[in-house]
Design a protein around this motif. Structure first.
Motif, mmCIF file in Angstrom:
data_model
loop_
_atom_site.group_PDB
_atom_site.id
_atom_site.type_symbol
_atom_site.label_atom_id
_atom_site.label_comp_id
_atom_site.label_asym_id
_atom_site.label_seq_id
_atom_site.Cartn_x
_atom_site.Cartn_y
_atom_site.Cartn_z
ATOM 1 N N LYS A 177 0.131 -1.322 -0.132
ATOM 2 C CA LYS A 177 0.319 0.023 -0.103
ATOM 3 C C LYS A 177 0.678 1.665 -0.126
ATOM 4 O O LYS A 177 1.747 1.407 -0.026
ATOM 5 C CB LYS A 177 -0.811 0.209 1.417
ATOM 6 C CG LYS A 177 -2.001 -0.943 1.343
ATOM 7 C CD LYS A 177 -2.419 -1.400 2.717
ATOM 8 C CE LYS A 177 -3.662 -2.368 3.192
ATOM 9 N NZ LYS A 177 -2.470 -3.265 3.914
ATOM 10 N N ALA A 178 0.238 1.939 -0.388
ATOM 11 C CA ALA A 178 0.919 3.825 -0.503
ATOM 12 C C ALA A 178 1.529 3.880 1.179
ATOM 13 O O ALA A 178 2.085 4.278 1.245
ATOM 14 C CB ALA A 178 0.125 4.735 -1.116
ATOM 15 N N ALA A 179 0.521 3.016 1.748
ATOM 16 C CA ALA A 179 1.269 3.947 3.268
ATOM 17 C C ALA A 179 2.087 3.054 3.510
ATOM 18 O O ALA A 179 2.776 4.162 4.552
ATOM 19 C CB ALA A 179 -0.527 3.639 4.481
ATOM 20 N N GLY A 180 2.195 1.832 3.390
ATOM 21 C CA GLY A 180 3.613 1.514 3.927
ATOM 22 C C GLY A 180 4.703 1.753 3.849
ATOM 23 O O GLY A 180 5.514 2.215 3.830
ATOM 24 N N VAL A 181 4.302 2.649 2.110
ATOM 25 C CA VAL A 181 5.494 2.600 1.537
ATOM 26 C C VAL A 181 5.786 4.230 1.672
ATOM 27 O O VAL A 181 6.907 4.669 1.895
ATOM 28 C CB VAL A 181 5.493 2.962 -0.161
ATOM 29 C CG1 VAL A 181 6.537 3.732 -0.656
ATOM 30 C CG2 VAL A 181 5.309 1.454 -0.614
ATOM 31 N N GLU A 182 4.922 4.871 2.156
ATOM 32 C CA GLU A 182 5.566 6.353 3.074
ATOM 33 C C GLU A 182 5.593 5.986 4.095
ATOM 34 O O GLU A 182 6.820 7.104 4.901
ATOM 35 C CB GLU A 182 4.262 7.123 3.340
ATOM 36 C CG GLU A 182 3.772 8.476 3.894
ATOM 37 C CD GLU A 182 4.789 9.610 2.527
ATOM 38 O OE1 GLU A 182 5.534 10.324 3.068
ATOM 39 O OE2 GLU A 182 5.292 9.493 1.562
ATOM 40 N N LEU A 183 5.231 5.617 5.269
ATOM 41 C CA LEU A 183 5.402 5.082 6.159
ATOM 42 C C LEU A 183 7.886 4.727 6.047
ATOM 43 O O LEU A 183 8.607 4.999 7.491
ATOM 44 C CB LEU A 183 5.175 3.999 6.591
ATOM 45 C CG LEU A 183 4.065 4.476 8.158
ATOM 46 C CD1 LEU A 183 3.341 3.647 7.975
ATOM 47 C CD2 LEU A 183 3.834 5.928 8.923
ATOM 48 N N VAL A 203 9.088 -3.394 -2.414
ATOM 49 C CA VAL A 203 7.892 -2.034 -2.693
ATOM 50 C C VAL A 203 7.462 -2.193 -4.534
ATOM 51 O O VAL A 203 8.417 -2.473 -5.449
ATOM 52 C CB VAL A 203 8.753 -0.575 -2.640
ATOM 53 C CG1 VAL A 203 7.917 0.233 -3.646
ATOM 54 C CG2 VAL A 203 8.964 -0.501 -0.998
ATOM 55 N N PRO A 204 5.299 -2.221 -4.670
ATOM 56 C CA PRO A 204 5.640 -2.475 -5.785
ATOM 57 C C PRO A 204 6.255 -1.568 -7.310
ATOM 58 O O PRO A 204 6.493 -0.366 -5.835
ATOM 59 C CB PRO A 204 3.903 -1.876 -5.936
ATOM 60 C CG PRO A 204 3.970 -3.223 -4.400
ATOM 61 C CD PRO A 204 5.153 -2.209 -3.506
ATOM 62 N N SER A 209 8.633 4.210 -8.023
ATOM 63 C CA SER A 209 9.373 5.539 -8.487
ATOM 64 C C SER A 209 8.996 7.371 -7.733
ATOM 65 O O SER A 209 9.179 7.904 -7.882
ATOM 66 C CB SER A 209 8.431 5.980 -9.899
ATOM 67 O OG SER A 209 6.468 6.323 -9.582
ATOM 68 N N LYS A 210 8.045 7.362 -6.216
ATOM 69 C CA LYS A 210 8.255 8.264 -5.341
ATOM 70 C C LYS A 210 9.362 8.973 -4.995
ATOM 71 O O LYS A 210 10.105 7.749 -4.608
ATOM 72 C CB LYS A 210 7.361 7.236 -4.099
ATOM 73 C CG LYS A 210 6.745 8.716 -3.550
ATOM 74 C CD LYS A 210 6.282 8.179 -1.867
ATOM 75 C CE LYS A 210 6.522 8.791 -1.106
ATOM 76 N NZ LYS A 210 5.238 9.827 -1.070
ATOM 77 N N PRO A 211 9.497 9.923 -5.300
ATOM 78 C CA PRO A 211 10.776 10.636 -5.431
ATOM 79 C C PRO A 211 11.127 10.173 -3.683
ATOM 80 O O PRO A 211 12.391 10.325 -4.293
ATOM 81 C CB PRO A 211 10.270 12.185 -5.723
ATOM 82 C CG PRO A 211 9.352 12.304 -6.152
ATOM 83 C CD PRO A 211 8.587 10.739 -6.371
ATOM 84 N N ASP A 212 10.238 10.281 -2.781
ATOM 85 C CA ASP A 212 11.292 9.812 -1.526
ATOM 86 C C ASP A 212 11.603 8.536 -1.363
ATOM 87 O O ASP A 212 12.113 8.132 -0.650
ATOM 88 C CB ASP A 212 9.984 10.506 -0.137
ATOM 89 C CG ASP A 212 10.004 11.765 -0.037
ATOM 90 O OD1 ASP A 212 10.554 12.597 -0.855
ATOM 91 O OD2 ASP A 212 8.513 12.054 0.748
ATOM 92 N N PHE A 213 10.837 8.421 -2.203
ATOM 93 C CA PHE A 213 11.758 6.585 -2.112
ATOM 94 C C PHE A 213 12.770 6.278 -2.107
ATOM 95 O O PHE A 213 13.883 5.671 -2.273
ATOM 96 C CB PHE A 213 10.167 5.394 -2.792
ATOM 97 C CG PHE A 213 11.102 3.951 -2.425
ATOM 98 C CD1 PHE A 213 11.182 3.043 -1.525
ATOM 99 C CD2 PHE A 213 11.748 3.334 -3.814
ATOM 100 C CE1 PHE A 213 11.171 2.136 -1.840
ATOM 101 C CE2 PHE A 213 11.692 2.323 -4.007
ATOM 102 C CZ PHE A 213 11.445 1.537 -3.228
ATOM 103 N N VAL A 214 12.917 7.168 -3.756
ATOM 104 C CA VAL A 214 14.273 7.057 -4.361
ATOM 105 C C VAL A 214 15.387 6.984 -3.913
ATOM 106 O O VAL A 214 16.428 6.892 -3.487
ATOM 107 C CB VAL A 214 13.942 7.752 -5.916
ATOM 108 C CG1 VAL A 214 15.118 7.801 -6.840
ATOM 109 C CG2 VAL A 214 12.417 6.654 -6.617
ATOM 110 N N ARG A 215 14.717 8.214 -3.309
ATOM 111 C CA ARG A 215 15.912 9.596 -2.617
ATOM 112 C C ARG A 215 16.239 8.229 -1.579
ATOM 113 O O ARG A 215 18.360 7.948 -0.984
ATOM 114 C CB ARG A 215 15.466 10.550 -1.609
ATOM 115 C CG ARG A 215 15.634 10.962 -2.531
ATOM 116 C CD ARG A 215 15.440 13.312 -2.026
ATOM 117 N NE ARG A 215 14.267 12.973 -1.271
ATOM 118 C CZ ARG A 215 13.405 14.073 -2.292
ATOM 119 N NH1 ARG A 215 13.028 13.725 -3.655
ATOM 120 N NH2 ARG A 215 11.920 13.553 -2.166
ATOM 121 N N LEU A 216 15.548 7.478 -0.926
ATOM 122 C CA LEU A 216 15.455 6.759 0.419
ATOM 123 C C LEU A 216 16.523 5.270 -0.250
ATOM 124 O O LEU A 216 17.809 4.974 0.425
ATOM 125 C CB LEU A 216 14.442 5.893 1.410
ATOM 126 C CG LEU A 216 15.156 5.032 2.446
ATOM 127 C CD1 LEU A 216 15.959 5.189 3.235
ATOM 128 C CD2 LEU A 216 13.346 4.362 2.633
#
Length: 366
Positions: A177-183, A203-204, A209-216
């Protein structure tokens, strides 16, 4: 150690939730708000909040309707009047989202991601409350003996470890879910790289491709390259006198070299510096060296900090602050931060401080 992350994050989590796509309705209340007051739906950028929509309180409630402008984007409902400032972070996704804002802990529910996030927040805040209670007793109760304080410190460490494990477990269980990726993006850099790496792979693709995920992901890869057991990465910066020097100049001449990332404006760095000074004095003759890598941006402030803190070991910096090229190579996101390197170039440990640093040096130089 990480416990400060809990206390700081508790305030952030009072803001709460995330976003998706299709028609949505956000219905809510704001404690203390009067009819006619304005509530905003906002995006949060590096420069602050940016208003996307606004509505007014009517009969004690407010409402937003619309269509998400992107998938899984975080938005904030905010209210500010006088000293009453509130915000709730939420996912704008299809369905009806219910928001109840108050200054201490807002509550968001009604859709898949918001329910998942709220479930996490409830548990997170409960754990944080327990830890904060122990911490406050340990630091404010003047009647405690040294033994009692040590006992409470042990309890706090145990709660921190259990809480951190639970946070990772909840995140792992919600990565579809988007919530898990955000956390994961919010908390990922607070945990050991070895614990975060397996989660990145779960992560699906649509959310990867979420910018915060790419940075992490980039951060984790950087830290993994400079973790314990890896070879150090060399770099060149200037001394306070303007002479370019390389980290390898010092690593090659010491049995062990502590690279100390710090800054004159950093309070925790100044508090920790006496420990580094003591360690340097104690082990210098045995082959221990220190190299300071400053994240200052002002040359005179850097020089003054060196003098004020009685720093006698080599210093280097490019005066780029948080954009320090040396800090980037080692994934440094907070200071003080240290890297202990053996003469053969192997990284022996990271982020040693205080008693832990002294114990490690005693072991190496026994």
């Amino acid at each position: 150690m990480k416990r400060l992350v809990w206390f700081a994050a508790a305030g952030v989590m009072a803001l709460a939730a995330c976003q998706e796509k299709a028609g949505y309705t956000i219905k809510g209340t704001a404690e203390g708000a009067a009819d006619g007051d304005t509530v905003y739906l906002q995006d949060r950028t590096e420069d602050g909040f940016v208003a996307l929509d606004s509505t007014v309180v009517k009969n004690g409630t407010f409402e937003f309707t619309g269509t998400p402008d992107s998938v899984a984007a975080v938005r904030y409902v905010t209210y500010m009047k006088g000293d009453n400032h509130m915000a709730a972070m939420l996912f704008v996704e299809p369905g009806t989202v219910t928001v109840n804002m108050n200054p201490e802990a807002s509550h968001v529910s009604g859709t898949v991601n918001n329910d998942a996030l709220q479930g996490f927040m409830d548990e997170f805040q409960s754990i944080n409350k327990e830890m904060k209670s122990v911490y406050e007793k340990m630091t404010t109760d003047s009647t405690l003996t040294v033994a009692q304080k040590d006992s409470l410190a042990k309890v706090l460490d145990e709660k921190e470890e259990a809480g951190s494990s639970r946070v990772l477990e909840i995140i792992s269980n919600n990565l579809d879910k988007a919530a898990g990726v955000e956390l994961l993006c919010m908390f990922g850099s607070s945990f050991e790289v070895a614990d975060v790496q397996p989660l990145l792979a779960k992560v699906p693709a649509p959310l990867a491709s979420k910018p915060d995920f790419v940075r992490l992901k980039e951060y984790v890869e950087t830290v993994a390259k400079t973790s314990e057991g890896q070879k150090y990465i060399d770099f060149a910066l200037d001394t306070p006198e303007g002479k370019e020097v390389r980290l390898s100049d010092y690593v090659s001449r010491n049995k062990y070299t502590l690279v100390d990332f710090w800054a004159s404006w950093c309070g925790p760095c100044r508090m920790e510096m006496p420990n580094v000074v003591a360690a340097y004095a104690k082990y210098k003759a045995k082959g221990f060296g220190v190299v300071g890598v400053s994240l200052d941006s002002n040359l005179e402030s850097w020089k003054k900090g060196i003098a004020d803190l009685k720093i006698t070991w080599p210093q280097m910096s490019d005066l780029k602050g948080w954009q320090s090229e040396g800090a980037k190579l080692y994934g440094v996101r907070s200071i003080p931060s240290t890297v202990l390197i053996a003469q053969d170039g192997t990284i022996v440990a990271r982020n040693l401080r205080g008693e832990e640093m002294d114990a490690k040096l005693a072991e190496l130089f026994k």
